[in-house]
Design a protein around this motif. Structure first.
Motif, mmCIF file in Angstrom:
data_model
loop_
_atom_site.group_PDB
_atom_site.id
_atom_site.type_symbol
_atom_site.label_atom_id
_atom_site.label_comp_id
_atom_site.label_asym_id
_atom_site.label_seq_id
_atom_site.Cartn_x
_atom_site.Cartn_y
_atom_site.Cartn_z
ATOM 1 N N GLN A 42 0.833 -1.208 0.000
ATOM 2 C CA GLN A 42 0.000 0.000 0.000
ATOM 3 C C GLN A 42 0.869 1.261 0.000
ATOM 4 O OE1 GLN A 42 -2.178 -0.992 3.559
ATOM 5 N NE2 GLN A 42 -4.002 -1.598 2.399
ATOM 6 N N THR A 43 1.950 1.220 0.766
ATOM 7 C CA THR A 43 2.864 2.365 0.812
ATOM 8 C C THR A 43 3.510 2.597 -0.552
ATOM 9 O OG1 THR A 43 3.336 1.998 3.156
ATOM 10 C CG2 THR A 43 4.958 3.263 1.899
ATOM 11 N N SER A 44 3.952 1.510 -1.175
ATOM 12 C CA SER A 44 4.579 1.628 -2.497
ATOM 13 C C SER A 44 3.587 2.133 -3.538
ATOM 14 C CB SER A 44 5.147 0.272 -2.932
ATOM 15 O OG SER A 44 6.197 -0.120 -2.082
ATOM 16 N N ALA A 45 2.351 1.606 -3.474
ATOM 17 C CA ALA A 45 1.327 2.037 -4.429
ATOM 18 C C ALA A 45 1.023 3.525 -4.272
ATOM 19 C CB ALA A 45 0.053 1.219 -4.231
ATOM 20 N N LEU A 46 1.031 3.998 -3.027
ATOM 21 C CA LEU A 46 0.767 5.421 -2.782
ATOM 22 C C LEU A 46 1.834 6.292 -3.446
ATOM 23 C CD1 LEU A 46 -1.408 6.996 -1.251
ATOM 24 C CD2 LEU A 46 0.113 7.025 0.736
ATOM 25 N N SER A 47 3.085 5.866 -3.333
ATOM 26 C CA SER A 47 4.162 6.644 -3.954
ATOM 27 C C SER A 47 4.127 6.548 -5.474
ATOM 28 C CB SER A 47 5.533 6.164 -3.450
ATOM 29 O OG SER A 47 5.838 6.748 -2.206
ATOM 30 N N LEU A 48 3.845 5.344 -5.996
ATOM 31 C CA LEU A 48 3.826 5.159 -7.446
ATOM 32 C C LEU A 48 2.703 5.939 -8.108
ATOM 33 C CD1 LEU A 48 4.541 1.324 -7.642
ATOM 34 C CD2 LEU A 48 5.961 3.111 -8.675
ATOM 35 N N LEU A 49 1.522 5.935 -7.487
ATOM 36 C CA LEU A 49 0.341 6.500 -8.127
ATOM 37 C C LEU A 49 0.109 7.969 -7.779
ATOM 38 C CD1 LEU A 49 -2.056 3.445 -7.670
ATOM 39 C CD2 LEU A 49 -0.715 4.059 -9.698
ATOM 40 N N VAL A 50 0.258 8.313 -6.510
ATOM 41 C CA VAL A 50 0.025 9.711 -6.101
ATOM 42 C C VAL A 50 1.242 10.575 -6.446
ATOM 43 C CG1 VAL A 50 -0.433 11.256 -4.163
ATOM 44 C CG2 VAL A 50 -1.542 9.021 -4.275
ATOM 45 N N PHE A 51 2.414 10.111 -6.068
ATOM 46 C CA PHE A 51 3.678 10.766 -6.382
ATOM 47 C C PHE A 51 3.627 12.282 -6.143
ATOM 48 C CE2 PHE A 51 6.943 12.274 -9.586
ATOM 49 C CZ PHE A 51 8.000 12.004 -8.757
ATOM 50 N N SER A 52 3.328 12.641 -4.923
ATOM 51 C CA SER A 52 3.357 14.047 -4.513
ATOM 52 C C SER A 52 3.624 14.045 -3.010
ATOM 53 C CB SER A 52 2.025 14.730 -4.833
ATOM 54 O OG SER A 52 2.048 16.076 -4.405
ATOM 55 N N GLY A 53 4.820 14.463 -2.619
ATOM 56 C CA GLY A 53 5.238 14.319 -1.230
ATOM 57 C C GLY A 53 4.265 14.931 -0.237
ATOM 58 N N GLY A 54 3.851 16.166 -0.461
ATOM 59 C CA GLY A 54 2.947 16.821 0.469
ATOM 60 C C GLY A 54 1.632 16.070 0.611
ATOM 61 N N SER A 55 1.084 15.614 -0.503
ATOM 62 C CA SER A 55 -0.175 14.879 -0.487
ATOM 63 C C SER A 55 -0.013 13.545 0.229
ATOM 64 C CB SER A 55 -0.665 14.647 -1.917
ATOM 65 O OG SER A 55 -0.947 15.880 -2.543
ATOM 66 N N GLN A 56 1.112 12.886 0.002
ATOM 67 C CA GLN A 56 1.330 11.581 0.634
ATOM 68 C C GLN A 56 1.513 11.723 2.139
ATOM 69 O OE1 GLN A 56 4.000 10.212 -3.125
ATOM 70 N NE2 GLN A 56 4.203 8.947 -1.321
ATOM 71 N N PHE A 57 2.286 12.706 2.565
ATOM 72 C CA PHE A 57 2.460 12.923 4.004
ATOM 73 C C PHE A 57 1.128 13.281 4.661
ATOM 74 C CE2 PHE A 57 7.097 13.558 3.212
ATOM 75 C CZ PHE A 57 7.570 12.698 4.192
ATOM 76 N N ALA A 58 0.320 14.084 3.974
ATOM 77 C CA ALA A 58 -0.985 14.451 4.520
ATOM 78 C C ALA A 58 -1.874 13.221 4.667
ATOM 79 C CB ALA A 58 -1.654 15.483 3.617
ATOM 80 N N PHE A 59 -1.847 12.330 3.665
ATOM 81 C CA PHE A 59 -2.692 11.132 3.695
ATOM 82 C C PHE A 59 -2.338 10.242 4.885
ATOM 83 C CE2 PHE A 59 -3.837 6.810 2.637
ATOM 84 C CZ PHE A 59 -5.105 6.939 2.092
ATOM 85 N N VAL A 60 -1.062 9.915 5.031
ATOM 86 C CA VAL A 60 -0.682 9.018 6.130
ATOM 87 C C VAL A 60 -0.803 9.734 7.474
ATOM 88 C CG1 VAL A 60 0.832 7.662 4.653
ATOM 89 C CG2 VAL A 60 1.792 9.557 5.957
ATOM 90 N N GLY A 61 -0.655 11.065 7.478
ATOM 91 C CA GLY A 61 -0.835 11.798 8.724
ATOM 92 C C GLY A 61 -2.254 11.707 9.237
ATOM 93 N N ALA A 73 -8.106 11.005 1.812
ATOM 94 C CA ALA A 73 -8.016 11.146 0.350
ATOM 95 C C ALA A 73 -8.386 12.558 -0.085
ATOM 96 C CB ALA A 73 -8.931 10.129 -0.321
ATOM 97 N N ALA A 74 -9.427 13.122 0.538
ATOM 98 C CA ALA A 74 -9.836 14.483 0.182
ATOM 99 C C ALA A 74 -8.746 15.487 0.524
ATOM 100 C CB ALA A 74 -11.133 14.839 0.902
ATOM 101 N N THR A 75 -8.128 15.319 1.701
ATOM 102 C CA THR A 75 -7.041 16.215 2.106
ATOM 103 C C THR A 75 -5.876 16.126 1.139
ATOM 104 O OG1 THR A 75 -7.661 15.919 4.421
ATOM 105 C CG2 THR A 75 -5.469 16.792 3.981
ATOM 106 N N SER A 76 -5.520 14.888 0.791
ATOM 107 C CA SER A 76 -4.417 14.675 -0.150
ATOM 108 C C SER A 76 -4.720 15.298 -1.503
ATOM 109 C CB SER A 76 -4.171 13.167 -0.295
ATOM 110 O OG SER A 76 -3.179 12.914 -1.243
ATOM 111 N N THR A 77 -5.971 15.163 -1.941
ATOM 112 C CA THR A 77 -6.362 15.711 -3.249
ATOM 113 C C THR A 77 -6.270 17.228 -3.279
ATOM 114 O OG1 THR A 77 -7.847 13.847 -3.639
ATOM 115 C CG2 THR A 77 -8.234 15.841 -4.933
ATOM 116 N N ILE A 210 -7.060 20.505 7.901
ATOM 117 C CA ILE A 210 -6.107 20.610 6.785
ATOM 118 C C ILE A 210 -6.845 20.886 5.488
ATOM 119 C CG2 ILE A 210 -4.333 19.403 5.471
ATOM 120 C CD1 ILE A 210 -3.694 17.800 7.951
ATOM 121 N N MET A 211 -8.011 20.232 5.311
ATOM 122 C CA MET A 211 -8.799 20.462 4.105
ATOM 123 C C MET A 211 -9.230 21.914 4.001
ATOM 124 S SD MET A 211 -11.212 17.077 3.997
ATOM 125 C CE MET A 211 -12.247 17.841 2.769
#
Length: 238
Positions: A42-61, A73-77, A210-211
């Motif tokens: 799941q972590t790898s898929a998040l990096s491969l598909l989303v590929f945006s550091g700020g969005s990824q950190f927000a999602f896992v946060g 997902a909404a926050t990341s988007t 955050i949203m």
């Protein structure tokens, strides 16, 4: 390295430097993602598909703080919306886009590739294209490879708070944002968004502050940039 540097154009040298520095952030992301409850795939898929550091950190946060996936997902988007504006600014330099270039160009349009591209001389379209592609592909490869390493490390360390990793997400995100707070307008938007997020935190569900803060930032940046400011918008660091 000196021989390699002599063979690379300044744009490609900048791209490699930025790619290495940005890729290092993925180590903390991978570890934090696992600590938040996501597995290696799941972590790898998040990096491969989303590929945006700020969005990824927000999602896992948000997930790590107990928020629901929809809010995460909404926050990341919301945080990823900025990449669409970068695409508009870069389109005149990168045209024509066809086939695989169109797909890859969309995927690697991020803060770093935009910053390196527009840092090249305005009249040198070839240097700008080289800066964009070398940075985008370089960050993509290193970010995803180091994400896996970080996730494997995260599986070993157990409780992230024991190693201070629970604070790494906020620190890494601040590191991504800080170079872009280069003018009064950016500082003002960041200050207003921060105050709103802090004011809502005691009352709103996890992720919602955050949203709301992201909406404020998007609304502030929505007006058409003044002539001559487009190229200076994103400063190099994510």
């Amino acid at each position: 390295m000196a021989v390699l540097g002599a063979r690379l154009t300044p744009a490609r040298q900048q791209a490699l430097s930025v790619s290495i520095a940005t890729g290092a952030y993925a180590l903390s992301f991978g570890a934090l993602s696992v600590a938040a409850g996501l597995d290696l795939w799941q972590t790898s898929a998040l990096s491969l598909l989303v590929f945006s550091g700020g969005s990824q950190f927000a999602f896992v946060g948000v997930i790590g703080a107990g928020g629901i996936p929809a809010v995460a997902a909404a926050t990341s988007t919301f945080l990823g919306i900025r990449n669409g504006f970068y695409g508009v600014a870069l389109a005149p330099v990168l045209r024509p886009w066809h086939g695989w270039r169109s797909w890859w160009g969309t995927q690697v349009t991020i803060d770093e590739s935009t910053a390196v591209a527009i840092a090249q001389p305005e009249h040198d379209a070839e240097a700008r294209r080289a800066g964009f592609w070398w940075t985008g592909v370089g960050v993509y490869v290193l970010w995803n490879a180091i994400t896996i390493l970080g996730a494997l490390v995260g599986q070993r360390v157990g409780d992230p708070s024991a190693w201070g990793l629970d604070a790494a997400a906020a620190a890494a995100f601040l590191g991504l944002v800080w170079p872009r707070l280069a003018d009064r307008r950016a500082l003002a938007v960041a200050a207003v968004a921060s105050v709103i997020a802090l004011a809502l935190t005691p009352f709103a569900p996890v992720g919602v502050p955050i949203m709301v803060a992201a909406v404020v930032a998007v609304a502030a940046g929505w007006p058409t940039p003044r002539a001559g400011t487009t190229a200076a918008a994103p400063k190099e660091n994510s």
